[in-house]
Design a protein around this motif. Structure first.
Motif, PDB file in Angstrom:
ATOM      1  N   ALA A  30      -7.352   7.154   5.136  1.00  0.00           N
ATOM      2  CA  ALA A  30      -7.039   6.214   4.048  1.00  0.00           C
ATOM      3  C   ALA A  30      -6.673   4.833   4.585  1.00  0.00           C
ATOM      4  CB  ALA A  30      -5.873   6.770   3.237  1.00  0.00           C
ATOM      5  N   ASN A  31      -7.069   3.803   3.850  1.00  0.00           N
ATOM      6  CA  ASN A  31      -6.677   2.437   4.226  1.00  0.00           C
ATOM      7  C   ASN A  31      -5.263   2.114   3.763  1.00  0.00           C
ATOM      8  OD1 ASN A  31      -8.996   1.625   5.535  1.00  0.00           O
ATOM      9  ND2 ASN A  31     -10.025   1.235   3.572  1.00  0.00           N
ATOM     10  N   ILE A  32      -4.833   2.810   2.704  1.00  0.00           N
ATOM     11  CA  ILE A  32      -3.463   2.620   2.207  1.00  0.00           C
ATOM     12  C   ILE A  32      -2.846   4.006   2.020  1.00  0.00           C
ATOM     13  CG2 ILE A  32      -2.007   1.619   0.393  1.00  0.00           C
ATOM     14  CD1 ILE A  32      -4.295  -0.257  -0.341  1.00  0.00           C
ATOM     15  N   VAL A  33      -1.605   4.160   2.491  1.00  0.00           N
ATOM     16  CA  VAL A  33      -0.897   5.431   2.313  1.00  0.00           C
ATOM     17  C   VAL A  33       0.446   5.136   1.627  1.00  0.00           C
ATOM     18  CG1 VAL A  33       0.260   7.352   3.494  1.00  0.00           C
ATOM     19  CG2 VAL A  33      -1.970   6.543   4.325  1.00  0.00           C
ATOM     20  N   VAL A  34       0.738   5.891   0.577  1.00  0.00           N
ATOM     21  CA  VAL A  34       2.054   5.833  -0.067  1.00  0.00           C
ATOM     22  C   VAL A  34       2.733   7.147   0.286  1.00  0.00           C
ATOM     23  CG1 VAL A  34       3.310   5.667  -2.248  1.00  0.00           C
ATOM     24  CG2 VAL A  34       1.125   4.454  -1.988  1.00  0.00           C
ATOM     25  N   ALA A  35       3.819   7.066   1.069  1.00  0.00           N
ATOM     26  CA  ALA A  35       4.442   8.301   1.556  1.00  0.00           C
ATOM     27  C   ALA A  35       5.852   8.453   1.003  1.00  0.00           C
ATOM     28  CB  ALA A  35       4.489   8.294   3.072  1.00  0.00           C
ATOM     29  N   GLY A  36       6.202   9.688   0.691  1.00  0.00           N
ATOM     30  CA  GLY A  36       7.530   9.980   0.145  1.00  0.00           C
ATOM     31  C   GLY A  36       8.328  10.868   1.079  1.00  0.00           C
ATOM     32  N   GLY A  37       9.642  10.658   1.067  1.00  0.00           N
ATOM     33  CA  GLY A  37      10.531  11.475   1.881  1.00  0.00           C
ATOM     34  C   GLY A  37      11.515  12.226   1.018  1.00  0.00           C
ATOM     35  N   THR A  88      -3.240   5.673  10.563  1.00  0.00           N
ATOM     36  CA  THR A  88      -3.189   4.257  10.978  1.00  0.00           C
ATOM     37  C   THR A  88      -3.785   3.414   9.858  1.00  0.00           C
ATOM     38  OG1 THR A  88      -3.933   5.189  13.092  1.00  0.00           O
ATOM     39  CG2 THR A  88      -3.504   2.844  13.047  1.00  0.00           C
ATOM     40  N   PRO A  89      -3.189   3.445   8.665  1.00  0.00           N
ATOM     41  CA  PRO A  89      -3.799   2.670   7.570  1.00  0.00           C
ATOM     42  C   PRO A  89      -3.518   1.181   7.719  1.00  0.00           C
ATOM     43  CG  PRO A  89      -1.759   3.671   6.847  1.00  0.00           C
ATOM     44  CD  PRO A  89      -1.968   4.129   8.259  1.00  0.00           C
ATOM     45  N   ASP A  90      -4.179   0.387   6.889  1.00  0.00           N
ATOM     46  CA  ASP A  90      -3.871  -1.053   6.849  1.00  0.00           C
ATOM     47  C   ASP A  90      -2.486  -1.270   6.250  1.00  0.00           C
ATOM     48  OD1 ASP A  90      -6.322  -1.615   7.884  1.00  0.00           O
ATOM     49  OD2 ASP A  90      -7.291  -1.854   5.931  1.00  0.00           O
ATOM     50  N   LEU A  91      -2.125  -0.416   5.301  1.00  0.00           N
ATOM     51  CA  LEU A  91      -0.830  -0.565   4.618  1.00  0.00           C
ATOM     52  C   LEU A  91      -0.177   0.809   4.448  1.00  0.00           C
ATOM     53  CD1 LEU A  91       1.242  -2.195   2.917  1.00  0.00           C
ATOM     54  CD2 LEU A  91      -0.285  -1.915   0.949  1.00  0.00           C
ATOM     55  N   TYR A  92       1.072   0.928   4.897  1.00  0.00           N
ATOM     56  CA  TYR A  92       1.824   2.186   4.771  1.00  0.00           C
ATOM     57  C   TYR A  92       3.084   1.881   3.978  1.00  0.00           C
ATOM     58  CZ  TYR A  92       3.888   6.669   6.220  1.00  0.00           C
ATOM     59  OH  TYR A  92       4.409   7.935   6.237  1.00  0.00           O
ATOM     60  N   ALA A  98       6.205   8.793  14.816  1.00  0.00           N
ATOM     61  CA  ALA A  98       5.098   9.167  15.716  1.00  0.00           C
ATOM     62  C   ALA A  98       3.771   9.241  14.969  1.00  0.00           C
ATOM     63  CB  ALA A  98       5.396  10.512  16.374  1.00  0.00           C
ATOM     64  N   GLY A  99       3.836   9.484  13.664  1.00  0.00           N
ATOM     65  CA  GLY A  99       2.599   9.641  12.907  1.00  0.00           C
ATOM     66  C   GLY A  99       2.171   8.408  12.140  1.00  0.00           C
ATOM     67  N   MET A 100       3.005   7.338  12.099  1.00  0.00           N
ATOM     68  CA  MET A 100       2.632   6.204  11.245  1.00  0.00           C
ATOM     69  C   MET A 100       2.983   4.830  11.809  1.00  0.00           C
ATOM     70  SD  MET A 100       5.879   5.511  10.432  1.00  0.00           S
ATOM     71  CE  MET A 100       5.843   4.221   9.198  1.00  0.00           C
ATOM     72  N   SER A 101       3.697   4.781  12.957  1.00  0.00           N
ATOM     73  CA  SER A 101       4.217   3.478  13.394  1.00  0.00           C
ATOM     74  C   SER A 101       3.124   2.521  13.843  1.00  0.00           C
ATOM     75  CB  SER A 101       5.259   3.658  14.495  1.00  0.00           C
ATOM     76  OG  SER A 101       4.667   4.289  15.598  1.00  0.00           O
ATOM     77  N   ASN A 102       1.899   3.019  14.054  1.00  0.00           N
ATOM     78  CA  ASN A 102       0.803   2.100  14.399  1.00  0.00           C
ATOM     79  C   ASN A 102       0.047   1.588  13.177  1.00  0.00           C
ATOM     80  OD1 ASN A 102       1.204   2.119  17.204  1.00  0.00           O
ATOM     81  ND2 ASN A 102       0.243   4.114  17.348  1.00  0.00           N
ATOM     82  N   SER A 103       0.576   1.863  11.984  1.00  0.00           N
ATOM     83  CA  SER A 103      -0.026   1.307  10.766  1.00  0.00           C
ATOM     84  C   SER A 103       0.026  -0.220  10.854  1.00  0.00           C
ATOM     85  CB  SER A 103       0.760   1.754   9.521  1.00  0.00           C
ATOM     86  OG  SER A 103       0.810   3.146   9.467  1.00  0.00           O
ATOM     87  N   LYS A 104      -0.961  -0.889  10.239  1.00  0.00           N
ATOM     88  CA  LYS A 104      -1.033  -2.343  10.459  1.00  0.00           C
ATOM     89  C   LYS A 104       0.110  -3.080   9.749  1.00  0.00           C
ATOM     90  CE  LYS A 104      -5.697  -1.590  11.603  1.00  0.00           C
ATOM     91  NZ  LYS A 104      -5.969  -0.232  11.161  1.00  0.00           N
ATOM     92  N   VAL A 105       0.376  -2.715   8.500  1.00  0.00           N
ATOM     93  CA  VAL A 105       1.519  -3.310   7.780  1.00  0.00           C
ATOM     94  C   VAL A 105       2.346  -2.161   7.194  1.00  0.00           C
ATOM     95  CG1 VAL A 105       2.235  -4.768   5.845  1.00  0.00           C
ATOM     96  CG2 VAL A 105       0.246  -5.419   7.218  1.00  0.00           C
ATOM     97  N   ILE A 106       3.653  -2.201   7.472  1.00  0.00           N
ATOM     98  CA  ILE A 106       4.536  -1.128   6.970  1.00  0.00           C
ATOM     99  C   ILE A 106       5.534  -1.731   5.985  1.00  0.00           C
ATOM    100  CG2 ILE A 106       6.313   0.574   7.608  1.00  0.00           C
ATOM    101  CD1 ILE A 106       4.895   0.745  10.388  1.00  0.00           C
ATOM    102  N   VAL A 107       5.598  -1.143   4.805  1.00  0.00           N
ATOM    103  CA  VAL A 107       6.571  -1.540   3.794  1.00  0.00           C
ATOM    104  C   VAL A 107       7.518  -0.359   3.611  1.00  0.00           C
ATOM    105  CG1 VAL A 107       6.913  -2.176   1.370  1.00  0.00           C
ATOM    106  CG2 VAL A 107       4.904  -3.024   2.611  1.00  0.00           C
ATOM    107  N   ALA A 108       8.817  -0.606   3.703  1.00  0.00           N
ATOM    108  CA  ALA A 108       9.785   0.488   3.538  1.00  0.00           C
ATOM    109  C   ALA A 108      10.664   0.229   2.325  1.00  0.00           C
ATOM    110  CB  ALA A 108      10.637   0.619   4.786  1.00  0.00           C
ATOM    111  N   ILE A 109      10.850   1.270   1.523  1.00  0.00           N
ATOM    112  CA  ILE A 109      11.764   1.192   0.362  1.00  0.00           C
ATOM    113  C   ILE A 109      12.835   2.239   0.611  1.00  0.00           C
ATOM    114  CG2 ILE A 109      11.971   1.390  -2.147  1.00  0.00           C
ATOM    115  CD1 ILE A 109       8.817   1.052  -2.195  1.00  0.00           C
TER     116      ILE A 109
END
Ligand code: FAD
Length: 322
Positions: free
Chosen positions: A204-211, A260-264, A277-288
């Motif tokens: 995916a180019n964009i991933v919306v992830a929940g914790g 490694t999406p463009d936006l995480y 380890a699974g997402m820190s190389n994403s190009k842009v990371i937004v955290a809420i």
């Protein structure tokens, strides 16, 4: 350099996975003036997919059609690909770093007593040498590696190397190979799919992830709505999976999928090292996150301190306007 490169293509649901095109681009980069030969296996006629590989930069494609190749097994695909390698005598073999790539390439490399560079994110030429960059220590550092001599195997991490521009004026042979596949020890009785819908998480180019911050299975609904508006895939932390808010197939991290999406967009995820380890190389990371001290903000490009149940609906409304 003009070496002959073989690219093992992967299809799912009748279409090539994007990482196949990325692997072709990597093969071209390894050998700019050499021949790039695709290989596709299946129980049906895959010549149309072979043409697709040519449009994306392969010079020609070998297909192997056999009943034993209906579903992936390392025995069946191993025999098919090995037979093409023996016939073609390539200098290198490239494939996506997918579940199949991770299984098939070490088997073939050990059989042929060759070196394997796995999970490469970049390919460069340093003098006469082809040098691969790959993440180590769960993505905290990168190493540069090369294979000094002999046959080269490499797997390419999805979403890191840009495919070449599709050009349907390109032409090339799609040639069917007869391979005698025997003694396949694995019998696939049934394939149980977790989900047939939505965007493939690992590509995916964009991933919306929940914790764990989403608090329940229902708490994932606003995340799914945001993903739908953005054309994104939904992922999760292991905290959310362990709490049974979602299926383990969504887990991202050291023991889950690497993306490694463009936006995480990380929602209610603290940012444990195993998740990073699974997402820190994403190009842009937004955290809420409600907690301004949460570790996820240390890797985020944009941080929103707040309740995800207030922030996510606002994002949905904003993105709907675009
Ligand atoms: P928590 O750490 O509990 O964080 C929840 C966050 O949500 C908090 O920061 C909180 O401030 C925030 N929050 C709460 N409510 C809200 C709200 N309403 N709005 C906004 N924010 C809110 N983890 C993985 O993710 N992937 C892996 O692959 C993985 N592999 C592991 C392997 C091993 C060997 C081990 C030991 C652990 C592994 N873990 C993995 C687990 C990891 O250590 C963490 O426990 C896990 O990532 C925590 O998940 P979380 O961030 O969802 O939960």
């Amino acid at each position: 350099m003009s070496q002959k490169m073989l690219v093992i293509g992967e299809a799912r649901d009748g279409a090539l996975r994007n990482v196949t095109f990325e692997a072709i681009a990597a093969a071209r980069k390894i050998s700019p003036n050499g021949e790039v030969v695709g290989i596709l296996c299946g129980s049906d006629d895959v010549s149309n997919l072979g043409k697709e590989m040519i449009y994306y930069g392969a010079d020609r494609v070998c297909t192997v059609q056999h009943d034993a190749l209906a579903t992936y097994t390392s025995d069946g695909y191993g025999q098919a690909v090995l037979s093409v390698i023996e016939e073609e005598s390539p200098d290198g073999i490239v494939m996506g770093h997918t579940a199949i790539g991770k299984d098939l390439t070490p088997k073939l490399a050990s059989k042929l007593e060759s070196g394997l560079i796995s999970d490469a994110v970049a390919v460069d030429h340093v003098g006469e040498n082809v040098v691969f960059t790959r993440p180590i220590y769960s993505g905290k550092a990168f190493e540069k590696k090369m294979i000094a001599d002999g046959l080269l195997f490499a797997t390419i991490r999805p979403n890191n190397m840009k495919p070449l521009q599709r050009d349907d004026s390109r032409s090339g042979d799609v040639q069917s190979k007869q391979v005698d596949i025997k003694d396949v020890r694995t019998i696939i009785k049934d394939v149980l799919r977790k989900s047939t819908e939505g965007v493939d998480l690992s590509e995916a180019n964009i991933v919306v992830a929940g914790g764990r911050g989403v608090k329940s299975a229902e708490g994932f609904e606003p995340l799914q709505q945001l993903a739908d508006v953005l054309g994104a895939a939904v992922g999760a932390s292991r905290g959310a999976c362990d709490a049974e808010y979602c299926d383990y197939s969504l887990q991202i991290g050291q023991t889950g999928k690497v993306v490694t999406p463009d936006l995480y967009i990380a929602c209610g995820i603290s940012g444990a090292i195993q998740h990073l380890a699974g997402m820190s190389n994403s190009k842009v990371i937004v955290a809420i996150n409600k907690d301004p001290e949460a570790n996820i903000f240390n890797v985020a490009d944009y941080g929103i301190v707040g309740d995800l149940f207030d922030v996510v609906p606002k994002l949905i409304e904003e993105f709907k306007q675009l």
